[in-house]
Write a protein that holds these residues in place. Sequence first.
Motif, PDB file in Angstrom:
ATOM      1  N   ILE A   3      37.298 127.907 135.741  1.00 17.76           N
ATOM      2  CA  ILE A   3      36.936 126.780 136.555  1.00 17.76           C
ATOM      3  C   ILE A   3      35.685 126.043 136.023  1.00 17.76           C
ATOM      4  O   ILE A   3      35.447 124.989 136.165  1.00 17.76           O
ATOM      5  CB  ILE A   3      36.665 127.553 137.864  1.00 17.76           C
ATOM      6  N   HIS A   4      34.630 127.051 135.318  1.00 15.71           N
ATOM      7  CA  HIS A   4      33.313 126.592 134.821  1.00 15.71           C
ATOM      8  C   HIS A   4      33.573 125.677 133.667  1.00 15.71           C
ATOM      9  O   HIS A   4      33.212 124.388 133.791  1.00 15.71           O
ATOM     10  CB  HIS A   4      32.651 127.543 134.507  1.00 15.71           C
ATOM     11  N   ASP A   5      34.377 125.888 132.758  1.00 14.71           N
ATOM     12  CA  ASP A   5      34.950 125.193 131.646  1.00 14.71           C
ATOM     13  C   ASP A   5      35.695 124.000 131.993  1.00 14.71           C
ATOM     14  O   ASP A   5      35.425 123.071 131.580  1.00 14.71           O
ATOM     15  CB  ASP A   5      35.636 125.955 130.806  1.00 14.71           C
ATOM     16  N   TYR A   6      36.651 124.238 132.916  1.00  8.02           N
ATOM     17  CA  TYR A   6      37.356 122.936 133.506  1.00  8.02           C
ATOM     18  C   TYR A   6      36.454 121.985 134.021  1.00  8.02           C
ATOM     19  O   TYR A   6      36.479 120.619 133.813  1.00  8.02           O
ATOM     20  CB  TYR A   6      38.294 123.438 134.512  1.00  8.02           C
ATOM     21  N   SER A   7      35.305 122.334 134.749  1.00 10.25           N
ATOM     22  CA  SER A   7      34.550 121.257 135.699  1.00 10.25           C
ATOM     23  C   SER A   7      33.617 120.700 134.326  1.00 10.25           C
ATOM     24  O   SER A   7      33.233 119.545 134.894  1.00 10.25           O
ATOM     25  CB  SER A   7      33.710 122.168 136.604  1.00 10.25           C
ATOM     26  N   LEU A   8      33.303 121.543 133.386  1.00 14.54           N
ATOM     27  CA  LEU A   8      32.377 120.725 132.348  1.00 14.54           C
ATOM     28  C   LEU A   8      33.250 119.527 131.592  1.00 14.54           C
ATOM     29  O   LEU A   8      32.852 118.670 131.517  1.00 14.54           O
ATOM     30  CB  LEU A   8      32.200 121.801 131.399  1.00 14.54           C
ATOM     31  N   VAL A   9      34.536 120.012 131.496  1.00 12.77           N
ATOM     32  CA  VAL A   9      35.328 119.051 130.711  1.00 12.77           C
ATOM     33  C   VAL A   9      35.463 117.553 131.756  1.00 12.77           C
ATOM     34  O   VAL A   9      35.337 116.608 131.114  1.00 12.77           O
ATOM     35  CB  VAL A   9      36.877 119.396 130.428  1.00 12.77           C
ATOM     36  N   LEU A  10      35.757 117.725 132.827  1.00 13.50           N
ATOM     37  CA  LEU A  10      35.862 116.829 133.812  1.00 13.50           C
ATOM     38  C   LEU A  10      34.537 115.872 134.013  1.00 13.50           C
ATOM     39  O   LEU A  10      34.372 114.799 134.021  1.00 13.50           O
ATOM     40  CB  LEU A  10      35.943 117.222 135.221  1.00 13.50           C
ATOM     41  N   LYS A  11      33.421 116.690 134.097  1.00  9.66           N
ATOM     42  CA  LYS A  11      32.192 116.018 133.939  1.00  9.66           C
ATOM     43  C   LYS A  11      31.739 114.984 132.630  1.00  9.66           C
ATOM     44  O   LYS A  11      30.965 114.139 132.740  1.00  9.66           O
ATOM     45  CB  LYS A  11      31.059 117.023 134.329  1.00  9.66           C
ATOM     46  N   ARG A  12      32.274 115.417 131.589  1.00  8.88           N
ATOM     47  CA  ARG A  12      31.894 114.965 130.450  1.00  8.88           C
ATOM     48  C   ARG A  12      32.794 113.826 130.189  1.00  8.88           C
ATOM     49  O   ARG A  12      32.518 113.397 129.184  1.00  8.88           O
ATOM     50  CB  ARG A  12      32.023 116.081 129.382  1.00  8.88           C
ATOM     51  N   SER A  13      33.962 114.000 130.687  1.00 12.02           N
ATOM     52  CA  SER A  13      35.018 112.766 130.270  1.00 12.02           C
ATOM     53  C   SER A  13      34.761 111.304 130.886  1.00 12.02           C
ATOM     54  O   SER A  13      34.223 111.297 132.072  1.00 12.02           O
ATOM     55  CB  SER A  13      36.410 113.396 130.991  1.00 12.02           C
ATOM     56  N   LYS A  14      34.867 110.403 130.060  1.00 13.17           N
ATOM     57  CA  LYS A  14      34.778 109.127 130.599  1.00 13.17           C
ATOM     58  C   LYS A  14      35.892 108.404 131.287  1.00 13.17           C
ATOM     59  O   LYS A  14      35.942 107.811 132.001  1.00 13.17           O
ATOM     60  CB  LYS A  14      34.404 108.134 129.497  1.00 13.17           C
ATOM     61  N   SER A  15      36.965 109.143 130.866  1.00 14.00           N
ATOM     62  CA  SER A  15      38.328 108.753 131.248  1.00 14.00           C
ATOM     63  C   SER A  15      39.310 109.784 131.478  1.00 14.00           C
ATOM     64  O   SER A  15      39.108 110.898 130.494  1.00 14.00           O
ATOM     65  CB  SER A  15      38.810 107.381 130.704  1.00 14.00           C
ATOM     66  N   PHE A  16      40.153 109.584 132.148  1.00 10.16           N
ATOM     67  CA  PHE A  16      41.370 111.081 132.284  1.00 10.16           C
ATOM     68  C   PHE A  16      42.703 109.919 132.338  1.00 10.16           C
ATOM     69  O   PHE A  16      42.834 109.026 132.922  1.00 10.16           O
ATOM     70  CB  PHE A  16      41.093 111.546 133.278  1.00 10.16           C
ATOM     71  N   LEU A  17      43.506 110.793 131.680  1.00 13.78           N
ATOM     72  CA  LEU A  17      45.064 110.174 131.687  1.00 13.78           C
ATOM     73  C   LEU A  17      45.660 111.090 132.767  1.00 13.78           C
ATOM     74  O   LEU A  17      45.824 112.231 132.359  1.00 13.78           O
ATOM     75  CB  LEU A  17      45.548 110.261 130.251  1.00 13.78           C
ATOM     76  N   ASN A  18      46.151 110.556 133.745  1.00 17.13           N
ATOM     77  CA  ASN A  18      46.640 111.551 135.065  1.00 17.13           C
ATOM     78  C   ASN A  18      47.994 110.908 135.095  1.00 17.13           C
ATOM     79  O   ASN A  18      48.527 109.648 134.832  1.00 17.13           O
ATOM     80  CB  ASN A  18      45.954 111.161 136.372  1.00 17.13           C
ATOM     81  N   THR A  19      49.057 111.769 135.565  1.00  9.54           N
ATOM     82  CA  THR A  19      50.206 111.540 135.695  1.00  9.54           C
ATOM     83  C   THR A  19      50.754 111.942 137.253  1.00  9.54           C
ATOM     84  O   THR A  19      50.005 112.951 137.820  1.00  9.54           O
ATOM     85  CB  THR A  19      51.411 111.874 134.733  1.00  9.54           C
ATOM     86  N   LEU A  20      51.721 111.497 137.819  1.00  8.39           N
ATOM     87  CA  LEU A  20      52.059 111.946 139.197  1.00  8.39           C
ATOM     88  C   LEU A  20      52.789 113.288 138.944  1.00  8.39           C
ATOM     89  O   LEU A  20      53.426 113.554 137.852  1.00  8.39           O
ATOM     90  CB  LEU A  20      52.958 110.865 139.523  1.00  8.39           C
ATOM     91  N   SER A  21      52.944 113.949 139.877  1.00 12.05           N
ATOM     92  CA  SER A  21      53.727 115.367 139.893  1.00 12.05           C
ATOM     93  C   SER A  21      55.090 115.110 139.598  1.00 12.05           C
ATOM     94  O   SER A  21      55.588 113.768 139.790  1.00 12.05           O
ATOM     95  CB  SER A  21      53.584 116.015 141.340  1.00 12.05           C
ATOM     96  N   PRO A  22      55.945 116.137 139.238  1.00 11.42           N
ATOM     97  CA  PRO A  22      57.247 115.949 139.492  1.00 11.42           C
ATOM     98  C   PRO A  22      58.085 115.345 140.360  1.00 11.42           C
ATOM     99  O   PRO A  22      59.007 114.609 140.547  1.00 11.42           O
ATOM    100  CB  PRO A  22      58.075 117.318 139.041  1.00 11.42           C
ATOM    101  N   TRP A  23      57.587 115.425 141.769  1.00 14.59           N
ATOM    102  CA  TRP A  23      57.919 114.868 142.812  1.00 14.59           C
ATOM    103  C   TRP A  23      57.469 113.619 143.493  1.00 14.59           C
ATOM    104  O   TRP A  23      57.427 113.030 144.363  1.00 14.59           O
ATOM    105  CB  TRP A  23      57.485 115.752 144.145  1.00 14.59           C
ATOM    106  N   GLY A  24      56.596 113.041 142.374  1.00 22.26           N
ATOM    107  CA  GLY A  24      56.043 111.602 142.375  1.00 22.26           C
ATOM    108  C   GLY A  24      54.787 111.593 143.320  1.00 22.26           C
ATOM    109  O   GLY A  24      54.507 110.329 143.910  1.00 22.26           O
ATOM    110  N   ILE A  25      54.206 112.793 143.334  1.00 22.94           N
ATOM    111  CA  ILE A  25      52.991 112.467 144.351  1.00 22.94           C
ATOM    112  C   ILE A  25      51.593 112.771 143.747  1.00 22.94           C
ATOM    113  O   ILE A  25      51.562 113.233 142.637  1.00 22.94           O
ATOM    114  CB  ILE A  25      53.001 113.663 145.581  1.00 22.94           C
ATOM    115  N   VAL A  26      50.510 112.305 144.057  1.00 21.65           N
ATOM    116  CA  VAL A  26      49.042 112.331 143.535  1.00 21.65           C
ATOM    117  C   VAL A  26      48.612 113.781 143.607  1.00 21.65           C
ATOM    118  O   VAL A  26      48.518 114.370 144.819  1.00 21.65           O
ATOM    119  CB  VAL A  26      47.997 111.283 144.479  1.00 21.65           C
ATOM    120  N   SER A  27      48.344 114.342 142.557  1.00 18.59           N
ATOM    121  CA  SER A  27      47.549 115.636 142.636  1.00 18.59           C
ATOM    122  C   SER A  27      46.287 115.765 142.843  1.00 18.59           C
ATOM    123  O   SER A  27      45.659 114.741 142.890  1.00 18.59           O
ATOM    124  CB  SER A  27      48.022 116.150 141.217  1.00 18.59           C
TER     125      SER A  27
END
Length: 112
Positions: A3-27
């Motif tokens: 969780i710590h490393d994951y939050s650091l990746v999020l904080k350091r990222s200027k952009s993110f490529l997100n996809t919908l779940s297999p059910w087509g909903i926002v994660s």
Amino acid sequence: LDIHDYSLVLKRSKSFLNTLSPWGIVSPRYYENFFSKSLIFSENSNYLREFNKNNHIVTFNNVNEFKDKFNFYMINENQRKHIVQKAYDYALKNHSWSFRIQSLINDFKKII
């Protein structure tokens, strides 16, 4: 990642490529990106159009459109910052526990 490393990746990222779940909903990652001020790129979908009414997410229909938009926002930093600040403000206002509980209460009142 833990969780710590994951939050650091999020904080350091200027952009993110997100996809919908297999059910087509926002994660939950969409909300995590709003709070970390990362610009979200995601494929166009009917569900996402409803979710993205205020243009907090950059959508695309194909790989070439994604590349063009990604390059545009990486060059135009002020426009990128404008979108991520709007998304952050929106999340801060509308995605707190108190807001969600109040929404749930309002939904229950409609049913009763």
